[in-house]
Scaffold this motif. Structure first.
Motif, PDB file in Angstrom:
ATOM      1  N   SER A  29      -1.999  13.486  10.436  1.00 39.57           N
ATOM      2  CA  SER A  29      -1.287  12.213  10.432  1.00 39.57           C
ATOM      3  C   SER A  29      -2.044  11.162  11.248  1.00 39.57           C
ATOM      4  O   SER A  29      -1.734   9.974  11.164  1.00 39.57           O
ATOM      5  N   ARG A  31      -5.589  11.113  10.869  1.00 33.17           N
ATOM      6  CA  ARG A  31      -6.572  10.775   9.828  1.00 33.17           C
ATOM      7  C   ARG A  31      -6.858  12.033   9.007  1.00 33.17           C
ATOM      8  O   ARG A  31      -6.539  13.139   9.438  1.00 33.17           O
ATOM      9  N   ASP A  32      -7.446  11.854   7.837  1.00 37.24           N
ATOM     10  CA  ASP A  32      -7.831  12.996   7.019  1.00 37.24           C
ATOM     11  C   ASP A  32      -8.842  13.864   7.772  1.00 37.24           C
ATOM     12  O   ASP A  32      -9.619  13.363   8.579  1.00 37.24           O
ATOM     13  N   SER A  74      -5.251  15.681   3.311  1.00 38.94           N
ATOM     14  CA  SER A  74      -4.487  14.528   3.778  1.00 38.94           C
ATOM     15  C   SER A  74      -2.994  14.817   3.651  1.00 38.94           C
ATOM     16  O   SER A  74      -2.585  15.604   2.802  1.00 38.94           O
ATOM     17  N   VAL A  75      -2.194  14.150   4.482  1.00 36.92           N
ATOM     18  CA  VAL A  75      -0.742  14.264   4.343  1.00 36.92           C
ATOM     19  C   VAL A  75      -0.331  13.496   3.103  1.00 36.92           C
ATOM     20  O   VAL A  75      -0.836  12.419   2.835  1.00 36.92           O
ATOM     21  N   SER A  76       0.574  14.081   2.329  1.00 36.75           N
ATOM     22  CA  SER A  76       1.023  13.373   1.136  1.00 36.75           C
ATOM     23  C   SER A  76       2.384  12.741   1.360  1.00 36.75           C
ATOM     24  O   SER A  76       2.847  11.953   0.554  1.00 36.75           O
ATOM     25  N   PRO A  78       4.085  10.564   4.182  1.00 35.20           N
ATOM     26  CA  PRO A  78       3.872   9.898   5.465  1.00 35.20           C
ATOM     27  C   PRO A  78       5.052  10.034   6.430  1.00 35.20           C
ATOM     28  O   PRO A  78       4.862  10.033   7.644  1.00 35.20           O
ATOM     29  N   GLU A  79       6.272  10.217   5.876  1.00 33.57           N
ATOM     30  CA  GLU A  79       7.452  10.315   6.747  1.00 33.57           C
ATOM     31  C   GLU A  79       7.423  11.543   7.655  1.00 33.57           C
ATOM     32  O   GLU A  79       8.207  11.645   8.609  1.00 33.57           O
ATOM     33  N   ARG A  81       5.398  12.151   9.778  1.00 30.53           N
ATOM     34  CA  ARG A  81       5.120  11.615  11.103  1.00 30.53           C
ATOM     35  C   ARG A  81       6.425  11.301  11.849  1.00 30.53           C
ATOM     36  O   ARG A  81       6.538  11.556  13.047  1.00 30.53           O
TER      37      ARG A  81
END
Lengths: 111, 111
Positions: A29, A31-32, A74-76, A78-79, A81
């Motif tokens: 979360s 960065r990739d 990567s996170v798909s 975002p929530e 976080r």
DNA sequence: ACACCACTTGCAAACATCTTCAAGTCGTGG
DNA sequence: CCACGACTTGAAGATGTTTGCAAGTGGTGT
């Protein structure tokens, strides 16, 4: 096949219920990261990391793509976080209130 | 003894990773409930409910007090409601995006 | 083509969680 | 004080998760 919402929620939280997976999501979360980058920061065996990434992939919390010889995650969602931030807040409150009995917490990096 | 924050987070989420415990927290975040009231709304054995309540008590997410012959439970960490709401939001997003493969969700009561 | 990273997969042992039954505690009303 | 309702506890079998090893895939540089 129809799953009640409370059960889907339970599965979502279960997915988060593992220290390595929390670390992965914290790092992603920001960065990739390629797998070997995660491996540098999380102290587990490569195959174990791969398994945990597979769990997160299966539940669609992360996605991966190949970039040359590396695989980048990567996170798909975002929530996620937000979930981590609320968890942090809850735990801070808990140490504040009852820091005397039970485990203490080391304040490590955000989030 | 000192536990890193990411591990405490994992334990917090693991505690939430069970359908019955989610239901309990959903009901308790509406209002306090006696055990037999929970029992009316959650379809599990009394002893099982008691076990799940014990899990939530151990992790300090709920507290109980006796009131006459009943035992009344309340959430001790109000932010739990936020976790449930964010989870709900995440799951809504997931069905919206990829409702075609995997499980569908029944929209049941809030939160 | 070969060796070498960078990962992933399969599998089995160790470990943890879940569920239920039987037994036990604690108040309340008769 | 006895029985009952309201819960809790202990224990054990079933079920699921985690971990590490060995083996496998796929891309890159030589």
């Amino acid at each position: 096949m129809s799953v009640p919402l409370y059960q889907a929620k339970a599965e979502l939280f279960k997915t988060l219920g593992h220290p390595a997976r929390i670390r992965i999501l914290e790092l992603l979360s920001e960065r990739d990261h390629a797998v070997h980058e995660l491996l540098e920061r999380i102290d587990i065996e490569p195959s174990n990391l791969s398994q945990q990434l597979a769990v997160l992939r299966r539940t669609s919390m992360v996605v991966s793509h190949r970039l040359g010889s590396e695989v980048v995650y990567s996170v798909s969602v975002p929530e996620v976080r937000d979930l981590l931030l609320v968890a942090r807040k809850i735990l801070s409150g808990m140490i504040a209130v009852k820091g005397e009995l039970g485990a203490e917490l080391t304040t490590d990096a955000l989030p």
